[in-house]
Design an enzyme around this catalytic site. Structure first.
Site, mmCIF file in Angstrom:
data_model
loop_
_atom_site.group_PDB
_atom_site.id
_atom_site.type_symbol
_atom_site.label_atom_id
_atom_site.label_comp_id
_atom_site.label_asym_id
_atom_site.label_seq_id
_atom_site.Cartn_x
_atom_site.Cartn_y
_atom_site.Cartn_z
ATOM 1 N N GLY A 9 0.824 -1.216 0.000
ATOM 2 C CA GLY A 9 0.000 0.000 0.000
ATOM 3 C C GLY A 9 0.849 1.254 0.000
ATOM 4 N N GLY A 12 -0.099 5.172 -0.926
ATOM 5 C CA GLY A 12 -1.112 5.903 -0.171
ATOM 6 C C GLY A 12 -0.543 7.064 0.628
ATOM 7 N N GLN A 13 -1.392 7.602 1.522
ATOM 8 C CA GLN A 13 -1.017 8.806 2.283
ATOM 9 C C GLN A 13 0.224 8.563 3.147
ATOM 10 O OE1 GLN A 13 -3.673 10.077 5.422
ATOM 11 N NE2 GLN A 13 -2.864 12.167 5.451
ATOM 12 N N ASP A 35 2.253 -1.714 -4.415
ATOM 13 C CA ASP A 35 0.863 -1.266 -4.314
ATOM 14 C C ASP A 35 0.074 -1.953 -5.418
ATOM 15 O OD1 ASP A 35 -0.383 1.512 -2.789
ATOM 16 O OD2 ASP A 35 -1.595 0.647 -4.382
ATOM 17 N N ARG A 37 -1.959 -0.114 -7.220
ATOM 18 C CA ARG A 37 -1.896 0.876 -8.309
ATOM 19 C C ARG A 37 -0.456 1.318 -8.493
ATOM 20 N NH1 ARG A 37 -3.400 6.490 -5.385
ATOM 21 N NH2 ARG A 37 -3.310 5.758 -3.248
ATOM 22 N N ASP A 53 -0.993 -7.178 -5.151
ATOM 23 C CA ASP A 53 -2.344 -7.175 -4.581
ATOM 24 C C ASP A 53 -2.263 -8.054 -3.329
ATOM 25 O OD1 ASP A 53 -4.925 -7.715 -3.827
ATOM 26 O OD2 ASP A 53 -5.666 -8.079 -5.854
ATOM 27 N N TYR A 142 -14.516 -0.841 9.583
ATOM 28 C CA TYR A 142 -13.096 -0.484 9.713
ATOM 29 C C TYR A 142 -12.593 -0.858 11.107
ATOM 30 C CZ TYR A 142 -8.928 2.568 9.634
ATOM 31 O OH TYR A 142 -7.650 3.067 9.674
ATOM 32 N N LYS A 146 -9.784 -3.559 12.443
ATOM 33 C CA LYS A 146 -8.588 -3.123 13.173
ATOM 34 C C LYS A 146 -8.439 -3.904 14.494
ATOM 35 C CE LYS A 146 -6.706 -0.263 10.302
ATOM 36 N NZ LYS A 146 -5.512 -0.695 9.561
HETATM 37 N N1 LIG Z 1 -4.157 8.001 7.231
HETATM 38 C C1 LIG Z 1 -4.652 7.938 8.463
HETATM 39 O O1 LIG Z 1 -5.105 8.959 9.019
HETATM 40 C C2 LIG Z 1 -4.630 6.629 9.211
HETATM 41 C C3 LIG Z 1 -4.998 6.622 10.570
HETATM 42 C C4 LIG Z 1 -5.001 5.417 11.252
HETATM 43 C C5 LIG Z 1 -4.576 4.247 10.625
HETATM 44 N N2 LIG Z 1 -4.217 4.282 9.303
HETATM 45 C C6 LIG Z 1 -3.826 3.013 8.680
HETATM 46 O O2 LIG Z 1 -2.586 3.130 8.017
HETATM 47 C C7 LIG Z 1 -2.573 2.308 6.838
HETATM 48 C C8 LIG Z 1 -2.232 3.144 5.621
HETATM 49 O O3 LIG Z 1 -3.148 4.223 5.546
HETATM 50 P P1 LIG Z 1 -3.096 5.337 4.397
HETATM 51 O O4 LIG Z 1 -3.722 6.549 4.973
HETATM 52 O O5 LIG Z 1 -1.758 5.410 3.787
HETATM 53 O O6 LIG Z 1 -4.145 4.692 3.367
HETATM 54 P P2 LIG Z 1 -4.412 5.093 1.834
HETATM 55 O O7 LIG Z 1 -5.835 4.766 1.541
HETATM 56 O O8 LIG Z 1 -3.911 6.459 1.540
HETATM 57 O O9 LIG Z 1 -3.465 4.056 1.081
HETATM 58 C C9 LIG Z 1 -3.742 2.669 1.039
HETATM 59 C C10 LIG Z 1 -3.051 2.103 -0.185
HETATM 60 O O10 LIG Z 1 -3.379 0.715 -0.270
HETATM 61 C C11 LIG Z 1 -3.512 0.393 -1.655
HETATM 62 N N3 LIG Z 1 -4.310 -0.812 -1.825
HETATM 63 C C12 LIG Z 1 -5.661 -0.939 -1.871
HETATM 64 N N4 LIG Z 1 -6.010 -2.216 -2.059
HETATM 65 C C13 LIG Z 1 -4.863 -2.928 -2.144
HETATM 66 C C14 LIG Z 1 -4.551 -4.304 -2.345
HETATM 67 N N5 LIG Z 1 -5.530 -5.233 -2.508
HETATM 68 N N6 LIG Z 1 -3.258 -4.678 -2.364
HETATM 69 C C15 LIG Z 1 -2.264 -3.766 -2.218
HETATM 70 N N7 LIG Z 1 -2.490 -2.441 -2.037
HETATM 71 C C16 LIG Z 1 -3.776 -2.042 -2.000
HETATM 72 C C17 LIG Z 1 -4.165 1.617 -2.278
HETATM 73 O O11 LIG Z 1 -3.922 1.664 -3.687
HETATM 74 C C18 LIG Z 1 -3.476 2.753 -1.514
HETATM 75 O O12 LIG Z 1 -2.355 3.257 -2.209
HETATM 76 C C19 LIG Z 1 -3.965 1.644 6.792
HETATM 77 O O13 LIG Z 1 -3.890 0.387 7.419
HETATM 78 C C20 LIG Z 1 -4.819 2.566 7.626
HETATM 79 O O14 LIG Z 1 -5.908 1.899 8.180
HETATM 80 C C21 LIG Z 1 -4.233 5.445 8.588
#
Ligand SMILES: NC(=O)c1ccc[n+]([C@@H]2O[C@H](COP(=O)([O-])OP(=O)(O)OC[C@H]3O[C@@H](n4cnc5c(N)ncnc54)[C@H](O)[C@@H]3O)[C@@H](O)[C@H]2O)c1
Length: 319
Positions: A9, A12-13, A35, A37, A53, A142, A146
């Site tokens: 992943g 992502g953010q 990732d 994507r 994936d 969600y 978790k």
């Molecule tokens: N951002 C926050 O505020 C926050 C807060 C608490 C926990 N988290 C946790 O941190 C982790 C990352 O969060 P984030 O904010 O970067 O999420 P995000 O949604 O920005 O990124 C998630 C990434 O996972 C990829 N993805 C989706 N399906 C997939 C698959 N089947 N196989 C591989 N990749 C796949 C997406 O393309 C994306 O790039 C998550 O577990 C989230 O629950 C985030």
């Protein structure tokens, strides 16, 4: 290449900032971003990238074997607001993906980082200074994934001696990559709208207090917990970490100190408001502080100043 680091992943953010941070720390070629994507143009493409994936164990296995992966940072998941819209898909990604990662970690002796969330708590959890060990009965898909994920990580640590560690992230605020559909995304969006339009319509009510953290602190927390002396860890997984908590009205006031004409109004989204109302207003992070020395560096004022400086250098006001 031995002992490579795999990030799932990674586009992502969090991944957009964790990948460059780990590459700077451990070496460019050692950190494999992956990732579903492809990375956005200009994203950290300056190092190895693999398409994975996480719901397909054979894809994980292929990359782990080819690169001799020793550590997995498992970020791929569906976030709170999106997961509430697609609960079945959220279960399949959040639980199926984690199970596949833990199974690979067991077979190939990898350490694992698992990000949990304040979403792992629920309406019956004490909402102020939420303790490390407390009631966890979340009412969102969600949150269910978790809590189940935290338990599965504990199980793999105890039963199979997998070195799995993790944090309960608060809402994360960052300026590099857009957030992926969480309830706390307003605290990122507000900065973009403030710089561009000096106006933001908030989907949470003005007095909705939530625990939040600036991304540089979150990235540092990830590396620190993974490097912590295991002899000092009694929890290992699902550490509460805290930095600041505020309401939309307080965040707007902090922005107004830099952009005096900034206006906020409110159109509450009942789905995201209900999620926010079931989450902690503040966290007790003493376990993280004592077991591995956690200490945040950014409070509301410091985060706001840095966000506006970074976005102001990139975005032009619309009028
Ligand atoms: N951002 C926050 O505020 C926050 C807060 C608490 C926990 N988290 C946790 O941190 C982790 C990352 O969060 P984030 O904010 O970067 O999420 P995000 O949604 O920005 O990124 C998630 C990434 O996972 C990829 N993805 C989706 N399906 C997939 C698959 N089947 N196989 C591989 N990749 C796949 C997406 O393309 C994306 O790039 C998550 O577990 C989230 O629950 C985030």
């Amino acid at each position: 290449m031995t002992d490579a680091i795999l990030i799932t992943g990674a586009a992502g953010q969090i991944g957009s900032e964790l990948v460059p941070a780990l590459r700077a720390r451990y070496g460019l070629e050692r950190v494999i971003a992956s990732d579903l994507r492809m990375p956005a143009p200009g994203a950290p493409a300056d190092g190895p990238f693999e398409h994975i994936d996480c719901t397909r164990p054979e894809q994980l296995q292929d990359v782990i074997r080819r690169h001799d992966v020793g550590k997995i940072f498992h970020l791929a998941a569906m976030l709170s607001a999106v997961a509430e819209d697609k609960p079945q898909a959220a279960w399949s990604l959040n639980m199926g993906g984690l199970y596949n990662v833990l199974e690979m970690a067991r077979q190939y002796r990898c350490a694992v980082f698992f990000p949990s969330s304040i979403g792992a708590f629920g309406p019956t959890t004490p909402r102020d200074l939420t303790p490390q060990d407390t009631v966890q009965r979340p009412t969102t898909m969600y949150g269910v994934t978790k809590v189940a994920g935290e338990l599965l990580c504990d199980y793999y640590a105890r039963r199979f001696s997998v070195d799995v560690r993790g944090l309960r992230f608060p809402g994360l605020i960052s300026h590099v990559a857009p957030p992926g559909g969480g309830t706390t995304d307003y605290a990122v969006e507000i900065f973009y709208q403030a710089v561009r339009y000096r106006h933001f319509t908030c989907w949470l009510a003005p007095d909705t207090r939530l625990e939040m953290m600036y991304m540089p602190d979150a990235i540092r927390a990830v590396t620190e917990v993974m490097e912590a002396d295991p002899a000092r860890l009694t929890h290992r997984n699902a550490f509460n970490i805290a930095a600041m908590n505020f309401t939309p009205a307080e965040l707007a006031a902090a922005i107004r100190a830099h952009i005096p004409g900034f206006v906020i109004d409110y159109e509450v989204d009942p789905v995201r408001q209900a999620i926010a109302d079931s989450w902690p207003r503040s966290l007790d992070d003493r376990a993280a502080r004592t077991e591995w020395g956690w200490a945040p560096r950014f409070d509301l004022a410091a985060m706001t100043a840095d966000m506006l400086e970074k976005l102001g250098a990139r975005l032009k006001p619309a009028r």
